[in-house]
Design a protein around this motif. Sequence first.
Motif, mmCIF file in Angstrom:
data_model
loop_
_atom_site.group_PDB
_atom_site.id
_atom_site.type_symbol
_atom_site.label_atom_id
_atom_site.label_comp_id
_atom_site.label_asym_id
_atom_site.label_seq_id
_atom_site.Cartn_x
_atom_site.Cartn_y
_atom_site.Cartn_z
ATOM 1 N N LEU A 195 0.826 -1.206 0.000
ATOM 2 C CA LEU A 195 0.000 0.000 0.000
ATOM 3 C C LEU A 195 0.861 1.258 0.000
ATOM 4 O O LEU A 195 1.886 1.320 0.676
ATOM 5 C CB LEU A 195 -0.907 0.031 1.233
ATOM 6 C CG LEU A 195 -1.834 -1.164 1.477
ATOM 7 C CD1 LEU A 195 -2.644 -0.945 2.756
ATOM 8 C CD2 LEU A 195 -2.752 -1.405 0.292
ATOM 9 N N THR A 196 0.421 2.237 -0.755
ATOM 10 C CA THR A 196 1.045 3.555 -0.743
ATOM 11 C C THR A 196 -0.022 4.594 -1.062
ATOM 12 O O THR A 196 -1.199 4.245 -1.207
ATOM 13 C CB THR A 196 2.230 3.640 -1.732
ATOM 14 O OG1 THR A 196 2.924 4.881 -1.544
ATOM 15 C CG2 THR A 196 1.771 3.525 -3.180
ATOM 16 N N GLY A 197 0.373 5.835 -1.146
ATOM 17 C CA GLY A 197 -0.597 6.899 -1.411
ATOM 18 C C GLY A 197 0.104 8.237 -1.410
ATOM 19 O O GLY A 197 1.318 8.320 -1.633
ATOM 20 N N SER A 198 -0.625 9.281 -1.136
ATOM 21 C CA SER A 198 -0.029 10.612 -1.037
ATOM 22 C C SER A 198 0.703 10.734 0.292
ATOM 23 O O SER A 198 0.548 9.891 1.196
ATOM 24 C CB SER A 198 -1.123 11.677 -1.126
ATOM 25 O OG SER A 198 -1.964 11.617 0.016
ATOM 26 N N VAL A 199 1.486 11.786 0.423
ATOM 27 C CA VAL A 199 2.186 12.033 1.683
ATOM 28 C C VAL A 199 1.182 12.156 2.826
ATOM 29 O O VAL A 199 1.368 11.581 3.908
ATOM 30 C CB VAL A 199 3.049 13.311 1.588
ATOM 31 C CG1 VAL A 199 3.611 13.684 2.960
ATOM 32 C CG2 VAL A 199 4.165 13.122 0.582
ATOM 33 N N LYS A 200 0.112 12.878 2.588
ATOM 34 C CA LYS A 200 -0.921 13.076 3.611
ATOM 35 C C LYS A 200 -1.563 11.753 4.010
ATOM 36 O O LYS A 200 -1.777 11.483 5.197
ATOM 37 C CB LYS A 200 -1.978 14.043 3.088
ATOM 38 C CG LYS A 200 -3.058 14.383 4.102
ATOM 39 C CD LYS A 200 -4.046 15.394 3.534
ATOM 40 C CE LYS A 200 -5.144 15.748 4.541
ATOM 41 N NZ LYS A 200 -6.095 16.736 3.978
ATOM 42 N N GLN A 201 -1.872 10.914 3.034
ATOM 43 C CA GLN A 201 -2.519 9.630 3.320
ATOM 44 C C GLN A 201 -1.597 8.688 4.095
ATOM 45 O O GLN A 201 -2.029 8.043 5.058
ATOM 46 C CB GLN A 201 -2.956 8.966 2.009
ATOM 47 C CG GLN A 201 -4.131 9.632 1.329
ATOM 48 C CD GLN A 201 -4.399 9.040 -0.039
ATOM 49 O OE1 GLN A 201 -3.482 8.710 -0.803
ATOM 50 N NE2 GLN A 201 -5.676 8.898 -0.372
ATOM 51 N N CYS A 202 -0.349 8.597 3.668
ATOM 52 C CA CYS A 202 0.597 7.703 4.345
ATOM 53 C C CYS A 202 0.909 8.186 5.761
ATOM 54 O O CYS A 202 1.040 7.377 6.687
ATOM 55 C CB CYS A 202 1.878 7.563 3.524
ATOM 56 S SG CYS A 202 1.662 6.632 1.987
ATOM 57 N N ASN A 203 1.019 9.489 5.932
ATOM 58 C CA ASN A 203 1.251 10.039 7.276
ATOM 59 C C ASN A 203 0.071 9.760 8.201
ATOM 60 O O ASN A 203 0.237 9.454 9.384
ATOM 61 C CB ASN A 203 1.507 11.540 7.200
ATOM 62 C CG ASN A 203 2.893 11.873 6.677
ATOM 63 O OD1 ASN A 203 3.776 11.010 6.622
ATOM 64 N ND2 ASN A 203 3.092 13.118 6.279
ATOM 65 N N ALA A 204 -1.135 9.848 7.639
ATOM 66 C CA ALA A 204 -2.332 9.587 8.444
ATOM 67 C C ALA A 204 -2.380 8.131 8.885
ATOM 68 O O ALA A 204 -2.717 7.823 10.039
ATOM 69 C CB ALA A 204 -3.587 9.939 7.645
ATOM 70 N N ALA A 205 -2.021 7.210 7.979
ATOM 71 C CA ALA A 205 -1.999 5.787 8.332
ATOM 72 C C ALA A 205 -0.952 5.513 9.402
ATOM 73 O O ALA A 205 -1.199 4.761 10.358
ATOM 74 C CB ALA A 205 -1.719 4.945 7.086
ATOM 75 N N ALA A 206 0.215 6.138 9.260
ATOM 76 C CA ALA A 206 1.273 5.955 10.250
ATOM 77 C C ALA A 206 0.853 6.493 11.617
ATOM 78 O O ALA A 206 1.104 5.862 12.649
ATOM 79 C CB ALA A 206 2.553 6.646 9.774
ATOM 80 N N ARG A 207 0.198 7.644 11.627
ATOM 81 C CA ARG A 207 -0.274 8.208 12.907
ATOM 82 C C ARG A 207 -1.296 7.296 13.574
ATOM 83 O O ARG A 207 -1.314 7.160 14.800
ATOM 84 C CB ARG A 207 -0.886 9.591 12.672
ATOM 85 C CG ARG A 207 0.129 10.712 12.560
ATOM 86 C CD ARG A 207 -0.528 12.076 12.720
ATOM 87 N NE ARG A 207 -1.580 12.291 11.717
ATOM 88 C CZ ARG A 207 -1.361 12.814 10.513
ATOM 89 N NH1 ARG A 207 -0.141 13.157 10.149
ATOM 90 N NH2 ARG A 207 -2.369 12.991 9.675
#
Length: 272
Positions: A195-207
């Motif tokens: 899975l990957t995505g935009s910077v915003k999406q990946c940061n949200a998943a990590a948070r």
Amino acid sequence: AARGGDRGRARAPRARWYAAGEGAEGAAKAGAAKAGAEAGAEAGASASSGLFAAGYGKPMTWRVAGATLVTGAALTAAYFYEKERRFKEILASKTATAGEAAIGGPFSLRESVSGKAYTDKDLIGKWTLLYFGFTACPDVCPEEMEKLAEAIDMIEKVAGEGAINPVFISIDPERDSLEEVREYVKKFHKRMVGLTGSVKQCNAAARSYRVYHHKTSEDADYLVDHSIIHYLVGPDGKFRKFFLKSDEAKTIASGVLNLMADEFKAERAQKG
């Protein structure tokens, strides 16, 4: 073979400096006998210089290099140990104080093969092991992905194929395109979901999963420092347990199978 050759080459200089040393020492004694104490001292200095020039310093250099490597390895191990200990304390405290909602939550990314949206809802109905990393990682991520693949195989030998859903989530979306992630995950397991995505999406998943990550520089070939954790998510889509870098594949497999068995027994007991 290469190491053996190195050792062979290392012995040859030792023989040379020993022979050179004896010759130089003899010259020093002869000089002392002929020209007195002052000449002997000068010849002795020449002997010392001959020893050093012939390679006398090399054995000490290798010892220092070896000690440096051992010290570096010990410091690296201590760093990872302390890092794991702190992450374990943080995750445990968040789970204890905030309950089910402390780790895990909504996310929306893209699946690397189809390019379609993949959200936290896609985790429902199956046991899942999540790992956050990046495809340019030189050592830790490949090691952890191999360990994860090994644990998946162990679990499925007992619980059957498809019993666990392995998922890799990128924390480096600036470089991890769909293609990069697709090619990366298939090196480790045939059913690994990338899975990957935009910077915003990946940061949200990590948070959502309390994943620490930080670019170490602004260079093109930067690395990403990040927490090294495998997250187990239950069929209801909620977090169950985490595994650290120090946990071996068999530890992960047994931990997952034990939870599977416990929840299966609990379900049967409820049904009577």
